[in-house]
Design a protein around this motif. Structure first.
Motif, PDB file in Angstrom:
ATOM      1  N   ALA A  18       0.821  -1.207   0.000  1.00 50.25           N
ATOM      2  CA  ALA A  18       0.000   0.000   0.000  1.00 50.25           C
ATOM      3  C   ALA A  18       0.854   1.256   0.000  1.00 50.25           C
ATOM      4  CB  ALA A  18      -0.948  -0.004   1.200  1.00 50.25           C
ATOM      5  N   HIS A  19       2.031   1.182   0.593  1.00 51.44           N
ATOM      6  CA  HIS A  19       2.910   2.347   0.668  1.00 51.44           C
ATOM      7  C   HIS A  19       4.084   2.247  -0.301  1.00 51.44           C
ATOM      8  CE1 HIS A  19       0.741   2.597   4.507  1.00 51.44           C
ATOM      9  NE2 HIS A  19       0.801   3.887   4.250  1.00 51.44           N
ATOM     10  N   ALA A  20       4.004   1.334  -1.237  1.00 55.34           N
ATOM     11  CA  ALA A  20       5.101   1.139  -2.184  1.00 55.34           C
ATOM     12  C   ALA A  20       5.303   2.386  -3.033  1.00 55.34           C
ATOM     13  CB  ALA A  20       4.806  -0.065  -3.072  1.00 55.34           C
ATOM     14  N   ASP A  21       6.568   2.651  -3.302  1.00 56.08           N
ATOM     15  CA  ASP A  21       6.940   3.780  -4.150  1.00 56.08           C
ATOM     16  C   ASP A  21       7.539   3.194  -5.417  1.00 56.08           C
ATOM     17  OD1 ASP A  21       7.891   6.034  -5.355  1.00 56.08           O
ATOM     18  OD2 ASP A  21       9.223   6.605  -3.726  1.00 56.08           O
ATOM     19  N   TYR A  22       6.872   3.397  -6.544  1.00 52.39           N
ATOM     20  CA  TYR A  22       7.310   2.802  -7.804  1.00 52.39           C
ATOM     21  C   TYR A  22       8.144   3.759  -8.647  1.00 52.39           C
ATOM     22  CZ  TYR A  22       3.893  -0.826  -6.756  1.00 52.39           C
ATOM     23  OH  TYR A  22       3.189  -1.835  -6.176  1.00 52.39           O
ATOM     24  N   THR A  23       8.569   4.863  -8.066  1.00 50.85           N
ATOM     25  CA  THR A  23       9.368   5.791  -8.853  1.00 50.85           C
ATOM     26  C   THR A  23      10.655   5.136  -9.332  1.00 50.85           C
ATOM     27  OG1 THR A  23      10.324   6.734  -6.840  1.00 50.85           O
ATOM     28  CG2 THR A  23       8.421   7.873  -7.792  1.00 50.85           C
ATOM     29  N   GLY A  24      11.201   4.202  -8.559  1.00 50.37           N
ATOM     30  CA  GLY A  24      12.387   3.476  -9.001  1.00 50.37           C
ATOM     31  C   GLY A  24      12.112   2.669 -10.260  1.00 50.37           C
ATOM     32  N   GLY A  25      10.896   2.160 -10.395  1.00 44.76           N
ATOM     33  CA  GLY A  25      10.522   1.422 -11.602  1.00 44.76           C
ATOM     34  C   GLY A  25      10.471   2.328 -12.820  1.00 44.76           C
ATOM     35  N   VAL A  26       9.952   3.536 -12.625  1.00 46.52           N
ATOM     36  CA  VAL A  26       9.930   4.516 -13.722  1.00 46.52           C
ATOM     37  C   VAL A  26      11.366   4.837 -14.117  1.00 46.52           C
ATOM     38  CG1 VAL A  26       9.293   6.876 -14.370  1.00 46.52           C
ATOM     39  CG2 VAL A  26       7.707   5.488 -13.015  1.00 46.52           C
ATOM     40  N   TYR A  27      12.176   5.130 -13.118  1.00 49.45           N
ATOM     41  CA  TYR A  27      13.578   5.462 -13.356  1.00 49.45           C
ATOM     42  C   TYR A  27      14.313   4.292 -14.015  1.00 49.45           C
ATOM     43  CZ  TYR A  27      18.420   6.650 -12.400  1.00 49.45           C
ATOM     44  OH  TYR A  27      19.747   6.902 -12.533  1.00 49.45           O
ATOM     45  N   GLY A  28      14.096   3.086 -13.493  1.00 51.15           N
ATOM     46  CA  GLY A  28      14.762   1.901 -14.045  1.00 51.15           C
ATOM     47  C   GLY A  28      14.363   1.623 -15.487  1.00 51.15           C
ATOM     48  N   GLY A 133       3.808   2.080 -17.513  1.00 51.77           N
ATOM     49  CA  GLY A 133       3.108   1.215 -16.562  1.00 51.77           C
ATOM     50  C   GLY A 133       3.492   1.486 -15.116  1.00 51.77           C
ATOM     51  N   TRP A 134       4.784   1.640 -14.856  1.00 54.45           N
ATOM     52  CA  TRP A 134       5.240   1.945 -13.493  1.00 54.45           C
ATOM     53  C   TRP A 134       4.674   3.283 -13.023  1.00 54.45           C
ATOM     54  CZ3 TRP A 134       7.405  -1.167 -10.031  1.00 54.45           C
ATOM     55  CH2 TRP A 134       8.124  -2.279 -10.454  1.00 54.45           C
ATOM     56  N   SER A 135       4.637   4.276 -13.911  1.00 57.80           N
ATOM     57  CA  SER A 135       4.134   5.593 -13.501  1.00 57.80           C
ATOM     58  C   SER A 135       2.639   5.528 -13.176  1.00 57.80           C
ATOM     59  CB  SER A 135       4.420   6.652 -14.565  1.00 57.80           C
ATOM     60  OG  SER A 135       3.638   6.456 -15.722  1.00 57.80           O
ATOM     61  N   VAL A 136       1.897   4.779 -13.969  1.00 55.95           N
ATOM     62  CA  VAL A 136       0.464   4.620 -13.697  1.00 55.95           C
ATOM     63  C   VAL A 136       0.256   3.844 -12.396  1.00 55.95           C
ATOM     64  CG1 VAL A 136      -1.661   3.500 -14.520  1.00 55.95           C
ATOM     65  CG2 VAL A 136      -0.266   4.868 -16.093  1.00 55.95           C
ATOM     66  N   ALA A 137       1.042   2.791 -12.194  1.00 56.46           N
ATOM     67  CA  ALA A 137       0.934   2.015 -10.949  1.00 56.46           C
ATOM     68  C   ALA A 137       1.242   2.893  -9.741  1.00 56.46           C
ATOM     69  CB  ALA A 137       1.880   0.814 -10.991  1.00 56.46           C
ATOM     70  N   ALA A 138       2.265   3.742  -9.852  1.00 52.04           N
ATOM     71  CA  ALA A 138       2.616   4.638  -8.748  1.00 52.04           C
ATOM     72  C   ALA A 138       1.482   5.621  -8.462  1.00 52.04           C
ATOM     73  CB  ALA A 138       3.902   5.393  -9.077  1.00 52.04           C
ATOM     74  N   ALA A 139       0.921   6.184  -9.517  1.00 49.19           N
ATOM     75  CA  ALA A 139      -0.165   7.148  -9.332  1.00 49.19           C
ATOM     76  C   ALA A 139      -1.399   6.477  -8.724  1.00 49.19           C
ATOM     77  CB  ALA A 139      -0.521   7.797 -10.670  1.00 49.19           C
ATOM     78  N   ARG A 140      -1.743   5.311  -9.235  1.00 49.00           N
ATOM     79  CA  ARG A 140      -2.920   4.601  -8.705  1.00 49.00           C
ATOM     80  C   ARG A 140      -2.691   4.168  -7.266  1.00 49.00           C
ATOM     81  NH1 ARG A 140      -6.787   6.463 -10.145  1.00 49.00           N
ATOM     82  NH2 ARG A 140      -7.957   4.715  -9.343  1.00 49.00           N
ATOM     83  N   ARG A 141      -1.476   3.696  -6.961  1.00 53.23           N
ATOM     84  CA  ARG A 141      -1.156   3.263  -5.601  1.00 53.23           C
ATOM     85  C   ARG A 141      -1.240   4.442  -4.626  1.00 53.23           C
ATOM     86  NH1 ARG A 141      -0.547  -1.838  -3.547  1.00 53.23           N
ATOM     87  NH2 ARG A 141       0.167  -2.292  -5.614  1.00 53.23           N
ATOM     88  N   ALA A 142      -0.896   5.625  -5.123  1.00 61.48           N
ATOM     89  CA  ALA A 142      -0.953   6.826  -4.289  1.00 61.48           C
ATOM     90  C   ALA A 142      -2.384   7.359  -4.176  1.00 61.48           C
ATOM     91  CB  ALA A 142      -0.043   7.899  -4.866  1.00 61.48           C
ATOM     92  N   GLY A 143      -3.315   6.760  -4.911  1.00 62.39           N
ATOM     93  CA  GLY A 143      -4.705   7.192  -4.845  1.00 62.39           C
ATOM     94  C   GLY A 143      -5.013   8.393  -5.721  1.00 62.39           C
ATOM     95  N   ALA A 144      -4.174   8.632  -6.710  1.00 62.56           N
ATOM     96  CA  ALA A 144      -4.387   9.778  -7.600  1.00 62.56           C
ATOM     97  C   ALA A 144      -5.664   9.573  -8.415  1.00 62.56           C
ATOM     98  CB  ALA A 144      -3.195   9.951  -8.532  1.00 62.56           C
ATOM     99  N   PRO A 145      -6.379  10.645  -8.650  1.00 62.79           N
ATOM    100  CA  PRO A 145      -7.556  10.558  -9.527  1.00 62.79           C
ATOM    101  C   PRO A 145      -7.130  10.242 -10.967  1.00 62.79           C
ATOM    102  CG  PRO A 145      -7.572  12.601  -8.243  1.00 62.79           C
ATOM    103  CD  PRO A 145      -6.240  11.961  -8.041  1.00 62.79           C
ATOM    104  N   TRP A 146      -8.131  10.042 -11.810  1.00 61.01           N
ATOM    105  CA  TRP A 146      -7.880   9.620 -13.196  1.00 61.01           C
ATOM    106  C   TRP A 146      -7.043  10.638 -13.969  1.00 61.01           C
ATOM    107  CZ3 TRP A 146      -7.174   5.907 -16.272  1.00 61.01           C
ATOM    108  CH2 TRP A 146      -7.260   6.067 -17.645  1.00 61.01           C
ATOM    109  N   ARG A 147      -7.340  11.919 -13.876  1.00 58.70           N
ATOM    110  CA  ARG A 147      -6.623  12.929 -14.677  1.00 58.70           C
ATOM    111  C   ARG A 147      -5.121  12.977 -14.363  1.00 58.70           C
ATOM    112  NH1 ARG A 147     -10.709  17.965 -15.591  1.00 58.70           N
ATOM    113  NH2 ARG A 147     -11.535  17.128 -17.540  1.00 58.70           N
TER     114      ARG A 147
END
Length: 172
Positions: A18-28, A133-147
């Protein structure tokens, strides 16, 4: 005393996810795309070398990020203990995970009948798709709205397309 109750372990894993940070995936993923483009400008080379280059680059950058976290911000605020080290290693692991799909794409490219150029295009495409995909996963995991989620996907796609443009320019 160590709590080994299965429900507690599951709850801790769910909490970490729930608190995962996927920014490393975007960077990687961005790193992997750059490695593929850079390697492709050097001429002909065996696929195994590119697979190793992708994976080793991911691991090296993972170690660099772990080191920066542990001996940068963390050192000033926390004593280094096993738990902190493992936490930082786990948080930065997506950098390595992001290198795996492009490396697999290179590894299976002969089965798809692809030559060197096709292999490079497949690998860079997989890396860019991973980045989005990583950026979308990070945004969704953070609870970001669709936009904002769509915006981060577009920004990361544009960054990936910029790398692809460099590939085209460097090749011609």
């Amino acid at each position: 005393m160590l709590d080994v109750h299965p429900a507690s372990r599951r709850e801790r894993r769910a909490e970490r996810r729930a608190h995962a940070d996927y920014t490393g995936g975007v960077y990687g993923s961005l790193l992997a795309a750059s490695v593929v483009v850079g390697a492709g400008t050097l001429g002909s080379f065996p696929r195994a070398e590119l697979v190793v280059l992708l994976l080793v680059s991911g691991v090296v950058f993972w170690v660099a990020h772990v080191h920066a976290q542990l001996f940068g911000a963390r050192l000033a605020a926390h004593a280094l203990d096993r738990r902190t080290v493992l936490h930082v290693c786990r948080d930065e692991w997506p950098i390595v995970k992001a290198a795996v799909p492009p490396a697999l794409a290179v590894a299976v490219s002969p089965l798809l009948g692809l030559g060197l150029e096709g292999t490079l295009w497949l690998a860079v495409s997989v890396a860019v798709a991973g980045q989005v995909g990583w950026s979308v996963a990070a945004a969704r995991r953070a609870g970001a709205p669709w936009r904002p989620t769509a915006l981060t996907a577009v920004v990361n796609l544009l960054l990936g397309l910029l790398i692809i443009a460099f590939k085209v320019v460097l090749k011609h």
